[in-house]
Design an enzyme around this catalytic site. Structure first.
Site, PDB file in Angstrom:
ATOM      1  N   GLY A 129      37.061 -79.692 -56.716  1.00 23.73           N
ATOM      2  CA  GLY A 129      36.209 -78.768 -57.452  1.00 23.73           C
ATOM      3  C   GLY A 129      34.963 -78.274 -56.793  1.00 23.73           C
ATOM      4  CG  ASN A 130      30.855 -76.211 -58.346  1.00 20.90           C
ATOM      5  OD1 ASN A 130      30.615 -75.737 -57.248  1.00 20.90           O
ATOM      6  ND2 ASN A 130      30.211 -75.843 -59.426  1.00 20.90           N
ATOM      7  CG  HIS A 131      28.486 -79.128 -52.890  1.00 18.34           C
ATOM      8  ND1 HIS A 131      27.129 -78.940 -52.892  1.00 18.34           N
ATOM      9  CD2 HIS A 131      28.715 -80.213 -52.126  1.00 18.34           C
ATOM     10  CE1 HIS A 131      26.554 -79.853 -52.136  1.00 18.34           C
ATOM     11  NE2 HIS A 131      27.502 -80.637 -51.661  1.00 18.34           N
ATOM     12  CB  SER A 132      27.920 -78.808 -59.048  1.00 20.98           C
ATOM     13  OG  SER A 132      29.064 -79.062 -59.845  1.00 20.98           O
TER      14      SER A 132
END
Length: 169
Positions: free
Chosen positions: A20-23
């Site tokens: 997924g996301n880099h968060s």
């Protein structure tokens, strides 16, 4: 974190996936990861025998790592991003060893894991001849599906916000 907990080097741990996301919604998944212990490769879940840590503290620590770096250094986490870029260039240039994969943010179009198209989403990939290919056939349990969907939802919302901003500019 896995290597430290098991008393091995990070080179002894492979096939950890960041979906997924880099968060703070990224999902570090060790359900397909292996670790070399006493000359044998074993699954990380079997090696650690601590599912609550793997599904709790491990995930939240990885998800908050960028913020922790910024807080500790009182500076940007740009060096972490630069290191990741260097690792990606190395992996693209030299490829991935047989039986191993890395995680890379790629366009999600046509992926085998049910992630909506048109997102820049991190998947497990193998690389050969400077060409990446999503690893197919990995089993996704309900826990992983929920985490993967959550980070995809966040990316879709970020995409929508960006398009709204661009259309009003």
């Amino acid at each position: 974190m896995i290597a430290l907990k098991l008393g091995v080097t990070s080179d002894d741990v492979k096939n950890v996936i960041i979906w997924g996301n880099h968060s703070s919604t990224q999902y570090p998944d060790v359900s397909h990861a292996k670790v070399k212990l006493q000359g044998k490769e074993v699954g990380v879940y079997d090696a650690l025998k601590d599912e609550s840590w793997l599904k709790g503290e491990f995930i939240t620590t990885v998800q908050q790592r960028g913020a922790a770096v910024i807080k500790a250094r009182k500076l940007s986490s740009a060096m972490s991003a630069a290191k990741a870029i260097c690792d990606h260039v190395r992996d693209i240039w030299f490829g991935t060893p047989e039986g191993e994969f890395v995680s890379m943010g790629i366009i999600s179009d046509g992926n085998p894991y049910g992630v909506p198209d048109d997102l820049l989403y991190s998947f497990p990939v193998t690389i050969k001849n400077k060409t990446w290919k999503i690893v197919e056939g990995l089993t996704i349990n309900d826990f992983s599906r929920e985490k993967m969907d959550l980070t995809a939802k966040e990316l879709a919302e970020e995409k929508e916000t960006a398009f709204e901003f661009l259309s009003s500019a």
